[in-house]
Design a protein around this motif. Structure first.
Motif, PDB file in Angstrom:
ATOM      1  N   GLU A 185       0.779  -1.181   0.010  1.00 21.83           N
ATOM      2  CA  GLU A 185       0.022  -0.092   0.082  1.00 21.83           C
ATOM      3  C   GLU A 185       1.014   1.233   0.098  1.00 21.83           C
ATOM      4  O   GLU A 185       1.585   1.289   0.843  1.00 21.83           O
ATOM      5  CB  GLU A 185      -0.866  -0.093   1.232  1.00 21.83           C
ATOM      6  N   LYS A 186       0.531   2.224  -0.833  1.00 20.58           N
ATOM      7  CA  LYS A 186       1.250   3.420  -0.922  1.00 20.58           C
ATOM      8  C   LYS A 186       0.364   4.625  -0.843  1.00 20.58           C
ATOM      9  O   LYS A 186      -0.687   4.419  -1.579  1.00 20.58           O
ATOM     10  CB  LYS A 186       2.294   3.402  -2.352  1.00 20.58           C
ATOM     11  N   VAL A 187       0.873   5.682  -0.363  1.00 18.01           N
ATOM     12  CA  VAL A 187      -0.198   6.805  -0.161  1.00 18.01           C
ATOM     13  C   VAL A 187       0.497   8.198  -0.854  1.00 18.01           C
ATOM     14  O   VAL A 187       1.651   8.099  -0.948  1.00 18.01           O
ATOM     15  CB  VAL A 187      -0.537   7.208   1.227  1.00 18.01           C
ATOM     16  N   GLY A 188      -0.342   9.115  -0.926  1.00 24.37           N
ATOM     17  CA  GLY A 188       0.151  10.529  -1.351  1.00 24.37           C
ATOM     18  C   GLY A 188      -1.001  11.212  -2.004  1.00 24.37           C
ATOM     19  O   GLY A 188      -1.893  10.506  -2.874  1.00 24.37           O
ATOM     20  N   LEU A 189      -1.230  12.423  -1.593  1.00 20.29           N
ATOM     21  CA  LEU A 189      -2.448  13.173  -2.270  1.00 20.29           C
ATOM     22  C   LEU A 189      -2.130  13.692  -3.545  1.00 20.29           C
ATOM     23  O   LEU A 189      -3.262  14.082  -4.099  1.00 20.29           O
ATOM     24  CB  LEU A 189      -2.632  13.954  -1.064  1.00 20.29           C
ATOM     25  N   GLY A 190      -0.869  14.005  -4.099  1.00 20.00           N
ATOM     26  CA  GLY A 190      -0.806  14.183  -5.400  1.00 20.00           C
ATOM     27  C   GLY A 190      -0.990  15.782  -5.959  1.00 20.00           C
ATOM     28  O   GLY A 190      -1.428  15.903  -6.938  1.00 20.00           O
ATOM     29  N   LEU A 191      -0.383  16.448  -4.818  1.00 14.85           N
ATOM     30  CA  LEU A 191      -0.644  18.057  -5.209  1.00 14.85           C
ATOM     31  C   LEU A 191       0.262  18.349  -6.440  1.00 14.85           C
ATOM     32  O   LEU A 191      -0.045  19.161  -7.234  1.00 14.85           O
ATOM     33  CB  LEU A 191      -0.240  18.927  -3.858  1.00 14.85           C
ATOM     34  N   TRP A 192       1.206  17.529  -6.543  1.00 16.22           N
ATOM     35  CA  TRP A 192       2.108  17.774  -7.871  1.00 16.22           C
ATOM     36  C   TRP A 192       1.435  17.619  -9.321  1.00 16.22           C
ATOM     37  O   TRP A 192       1.927  18.014 -10.162  1.00 16.22           O
ATOM     38  CB  TRP A 192       3.362  16.557  -7.731  1.00 16.22           C
ATOM     39  N   ASN A 193       0.115  16.958  -9.130  1.00 15.48           N
ATOM     40  CA  ASN A 193      -0.704  17.013 -10.458  1.00 15.48           C
ATOM     41  C   ASN A 193      -1.342  18.351 -10.494  1.00 15.48           C
ATOM     42  O   ASN A 193      -1.904  18.468 -11.562  1.00 15.48           O
ATOM     43  CB  ASN A 193      -1.471  15.720 -10.456  1.00 15.48           C
ATOM     44  N   TYR A 194      -1.179  19.192  -9.769  1.00 13.69           N
ATOM     45  CA  TYR A 194      -1.870  20.507  -9.923  1.00 13.69           C
ATOM     46  C   TYR A 194      -0.804  21.639  -9.886  1.00 13.69           C
ATOM     47  O   TYR A 194      -0.770  22.099  -8.747  1.00 13.69           O
ATOM     48  CB  TYR A 194      -3.011  20.898  -8.820  1.00 13.69           C
TER      49      TYR A 194
END
Ligand SMILES: [Zn+2]
Length: 220
Positions: free
Chosen positions: A123-132
């Motif tokens: 399981e890996k996590v991350g909200l991905g702000l780098w895509n915005y």
């Protein structure tokens, strides 16, 4: 995240813990300072994959020791223990642990789900702000600018070196950040790792700056 971690380190001068700038930078960037060492020695793995997120062309495939949740907690505790053994200051040691762990929190907000929970977790996590990109750049720049503002508010130069070095520190990091954003993807994994190793210089620069600036709180 990149300069945001430095912003947090700079902001720390606003507290009365007396932690030196070099130590604060070492703490907030500890995970990223170990990461190139682990990558070069084959313990961890990443590749160059333009478009991985809109901001970074790096694909962090395996980096459990430097960037898992468990790893960050262990690094934070280890850092605090060593700091306490050297300095014998409990409150500052706890702040150091929080600074080390803050790196994982900021990376969790910015990375796509590539941060593992434990050393072996799938399981890996991350909200991905780098895509915005706009939101990511504004958030990170704001943390950096507030950090610089607080650092200047809470310290003053003892001499000319104290005035000049801090500007070299903050400008160089800003240039690196902009180059990462607008430059072409890096040519090789080794090149990324070796340039990331150069960031250790900012830890030493931080200690040098502190020697030439006085803090309104005592340094210990
Ligand atoms: Zn990181």
């Amino acid at each position: 995240m990149f300069i945001g971690h430095y912003g947090l380190g700079l902001a720390l001068k606003n507290t009365n813990t007396g932690i030196k700038l070099g130590t604060a930078i070492l703490a907030t960037q500890f995970m990223d300072l170990l990461w190139p060492i682990f990558s070069l020695t084959g313990l961890e793995k990443f590749s160059i994959d333009p478009g991985n997120t809109k901001i970074t062309p790096l694909s962090f495939e395996e980096y459990p020791y430097s960037h898992s949740l468990l790893g960050s907690v262990l690094l934070a505790v280890g850092f605090a223990i060593v700091y306490f053994l050297i300095k014998r200051k409990g409150k500052a040691a706890v702040v150091c642990a929080l600074l080390v762990f803050s790196h994982w929190v900021l990376d969790y907000i910015t990375h796509r789900p590539d941060l593992p929970i434990t050393y072996s977790s799938v399981e890996k996590v991350g909200l991905g702000l780098w895509n915005y990109p706009a939101a990511a750049i504004i958030t990170e720049s704001l943390i950096y600018i507030v950090g610089i503002y607080l650092y200047f508010k809470n310290t003053k130069p003892l001499n000319r070196k104290g005035s000049v070095l801090i500007w070299i520190f903050v400008s160089l990091l800003a240039v690196f950040y902009i180059m990462n954003l607008v430059g072409p993807p890096p040519p090789s994994v080794e090149m990324v790792s070796y340039s990331a190793l150069l960031l250790w210089l900012f830890v030493f620069l931080g200690y040098w700056i502190d020697k030439n600036r006085i803090s309104f709180h005592s340094d210990y």
